[in-house]
Write a protein that holds these residues in place. Structure first.
Motif, PDB file in Angstrom:
ATOM      1  N   ARG A  90       0.754  -1.208   0.269  1.00  0.00           N
ATOM      2  CA  ARG A  90      -0.295  -0.544  -0.092  1.00  0.00           C
ATOM      3  C   ARG A  90       1.266   1.243  -0.043  1.00  0.00           C
ATOM      4  NH1 ARG A  90      -3.142  -0.033   4.732  1.00  0.00           N
ATOM      5  NH2 ARG A  90      -4.530  -1.563   3.365  1.00  0.00           N
ATOM      6  N   LEU A  91       0.602   1.987  -1.008  1.00  0.00           N
ATOM      7  CA  LEU A  91       1.435   3.075  -1.300  1.00  0.00           C
ATOM      8  C   LEU A  91       0.276   4.294  -0.497  1.00  0.00           C
ATOM      9  CD1 LEU A  91       2.163   3.167  -4.700  1.00  0.00           C
ATOM     10  CD2 LEU A  91       3.779   2.056  -3.667  1.00  0.00           C
ATOM     11  N   TRP A  92      -0.463   4.419   0.119  1.00  0.00           N
ATOM     12  CA  TRP A  92      -1.415   5.491   0.901  1.00  0.00           C
ATOM     13  C   TRP A  92      -3.074   4.904  -0.157  1.00  0.00           C
ATOM     14  CZ3 TRP A  92      -5.207   8.361  -1.957  1.00  0.00           C
ATOM     15  CH2 TRP A  92      -4.652   8.614  -3.356  1.00  0.00           C
ATOM     16  N   ASP A 137       1.433  10.760  -3.768  1.00  0.00           N
ATOM     17  CA  ASP A 137       1.602  10.579  -2.346  1.00  0.00           C
ATOM     18  C   ASP A 137       0.156  10.711  -1.386  1.00  0.00           C
ATOM     19  OD1 ASP A 137       0.809  13.178  -3.074  1.00  0.00           O
ATOM     20  OD2 ASP A 137       2.600  13.966  -1.958  1.00  0.00           O
ATOM     21  N   GLY A 138      -1.072  10.568  -2.683  1.00  0.00           N
ATOM     22  CA  GLY A 138      -2.828  10.992  -2.007  1.00  0.00           C
ATOM     23  C   GLY A 138      -2.830  12.238  -2.043  1.00  0.00           C
ATOM     24  N   LYS A 139      -2.141  13.282  -1.971  1.00  0.00           N
ATOM     25  CA  LYS A 139      -2.047  14.584  -1.606  1.00  0.00           C
ATOM     26  C   LYS A 139      -3.753  15.344  -3.029  1.00  0.00           C
ATOM     27  CE  LYS A 139       0.011  18.877  -1.227  1.00  0.00           C
ATOM     28  NZ  LYS A 139       0.835  20.585  -1.448  1.00  0.00           N
ATOM     29  N   ARG A 160      -6.208   6.525   2.249  1.00  0.00           N
ATOM     30  CA  ARG A 160      -7.433   7.908   3.002  1.00  0.00           C
ATOM     31  C   ARG A 160      -9.107   7.517   3.116  1.00  0.00           C
ATOM     32  NH1 ARG A 160      -6.915  14.090   0.518  1.00  0.00           N
ATOM     33  NH2 ARG A 160      -7.931  13.989   1.513  1.00  0.00           N
TER      34      ARG A 160
END
Length: 465
Positions: A217-219, A257-259, A221
């Motif tokens: 898993r990289l990210w 990064d899911g930002k 949310r």
């Protein structure tokens, strides 16, 4: 699209000797969104004992379209699991869950547990209220005397009070509770998307997750939850270096990064946004009736008719918008701050829900509604070429029409698949009996067809020898 399956933490990990092969573009819903595989040479006939190369039982039910990324297939199953399968032999390489506890951490486990208990209390109270209301409605329809109606109404007020109290108890834990969904949609209807190195998945729980090819898993949310009770099915889109997710708003993420990069207010839709470019500027057509620039989220066009259930389609410079009224818009050749979209044509087609998204090939547009009434239109003029009721068995028509080589494949929830010859006249080639219920469209590569039924992933093709 099935009721949520309460799965424990499920992980199968296999060390990948080689990375997933890179592809030239992102692969996701209907592969590139068009549902066209003109170079494929698939079989048109199969049965449980014929032309099945492999069949892999999945660790849950689901409706996602298989995503072919190099030598791997990605899909999702209930309630929030990403599955990676070897495309050659059907072996599950890994499967990773994305529950609230997985995403929010063990420290949230007690709140999640309490939310689940309180959520069940709310559902039980809702069922009681709905049952009483239905009894009253039935009595009124049958013209029962007022005395009988009063007797039926007496327990309703206490039941509604109990429901209100249950909802109040749940409020402090709502962020940890699963949202309501429809039994058909469940939480695993959205198709993942992959760039060959990573895979991104969105679930009806509101979770967005990213993995590498090896299942790390990289990210992840918890973005936001659907606010209606019908579930979520809009798939994520990779375009212009951004990951687009549409649950309540249209949101762009940095895939690395899911930002969160930008957010646009966009009415929720079950269909998936369609990526395209004008003069090198990336855009998406959003089912709620907008065109949005990918770079910054600027709305370039709005006020198009909202698509209630399916997805828009862009092909050969034309934007197709299909429901009970089919509309084609000519796209401009140069980008601008405000796109002018004038209809090329507008035509009425059989009225009903269009869950399936359209297909355009060789100048013909194919559309099918939920009761299997199929229309073929001239893509340039909108002229109705023919209409035909397809024999797709019982159930709704959710799968979208798909071109595989020299056949157009139409499937129904029953699992029956009809294959038609593409063209301006109706010609049925084959009708394949159900392997299992399915709400997913097939994908093709070479002489192989891949189909995700509710609980199984199939590879269909001719066996050597």
């Amino acid at each position: 699209m099935l009721p949520p399956i309460r799965m424990g933490f499920f992980v199968v990990a296999v060390c990948l000797a080689t990375p997933v092969l890179l592809q030239a573009q992102a692969v996701g819903w209907r592969t590139d969104g068009t549902g066209r595989y003109p170079a494929a040479q698939p079989v048109t006939e199969w049965a449980k004992d014929t032309n099945i190369l492999w069949a892999t039982p999945l660790p849950g039910s689901g409706n996602a379209i298989p995503v072919l990324a190099g030598d791997r297939i990605f899909t999702t199953v209930e309630p929030s699991t990403v599955v990676c399968v070897n495309a050659g032999d059907g072996v599950i390489l890994w499967a990773k869950t994305n529950s609230y506890e997985d995403v929010l951490g063990a420290e949230a486990s007690e709140q999640i547990r309490q939310a689940a208990v309180l959520n069940r209390d709310v559902q039980k109270a809702e069922q009681e209220v709905n049952k009483l209301k239905e009894q009253i409605k039935k009595a009124q329809k049958n013209q029962q005397p007022e005395e009988k109606l009063q007797e039926l109404r007496q327990p309703l007020a206490p039941a509604e009070k109990a429901l209100g109290e249950a909802r109040e108890k749940l409020k402090p834990f709502e962020q940890y509770a699963l949202p309501a969904t429809h039994a058909v949609n469940g939480f695993a209807s959205a198709t993942p998307v992959s760039d060959g190195k990573r895979v991104f998945a969105v679930f009806g729980t509101g979770v967005v997750a990213a993995y590498d090819a090896a299942g790390n898993r990289l990210w992840a949310r918890l973005l936001e939850k659907p606010q209606h009770a019908w579930g979520h099915s809009a798939s994520p889109v990779l375009v212009g270096g951004k990951l687009l997710v549409h649950i309540r708003d249209l949101v762009a993420f940095n895939p690395g990064d899911g930002k969160e990069l930008w957010r646009v207010k966009a009415k929720p839709a079950w269909g998936t946004s369609f990526p395209f470019a004008i003069g090198g500027v990336d855009m998406v057509a959003v089912p709620c009736g907008m065109v949005v620039r990918v770079a910054d989220g600027k709305i370039l066009a709005q006020g198009l008719p909202a698509l209630e259930y399916n997805s828009p389609l862009v092909q050969d410079g034309v934007l197709y918008w299909i429901q009970s009224e089919a509309i084609a818009y000519k796209l401009p050749t140069e980008p601008s701050e405000e796109l002018k979209l004038d209809p090329l044509w507008k035509v009425s087609i059989p009225k009903d829900r269009y869950y399936a998204s359209p297909l355009v090939h060789d100048g013909v547009l194919y559309a099918v509604n939920q009761v299997a009434m199929f229309s073929a239109l001239d893509a340039a003029t909108g002229q109705v070429l023919y209409q035909q009721k397809l024999d797709l068995g019982k159930g709704q028509i959710y799968p979208s029409a798909t071109l595989g080589g020299a056949g157009v494949y139409f499937g129904g929830e029953s699992g029956v698949v009809c294959v038609l010859a593409p063209g301006r006249e109706y010609k049925l080639l084959t009708r394949n009996a159900s392997l299992e219920k399915s709400r997913s469209s097939p994908v093709f590569r070479g002489d192989r067809l891949f189909l995700h039924t509710l609980n199984t992933l199939y590879c269909i093709g001719k066996k050597e020898g």
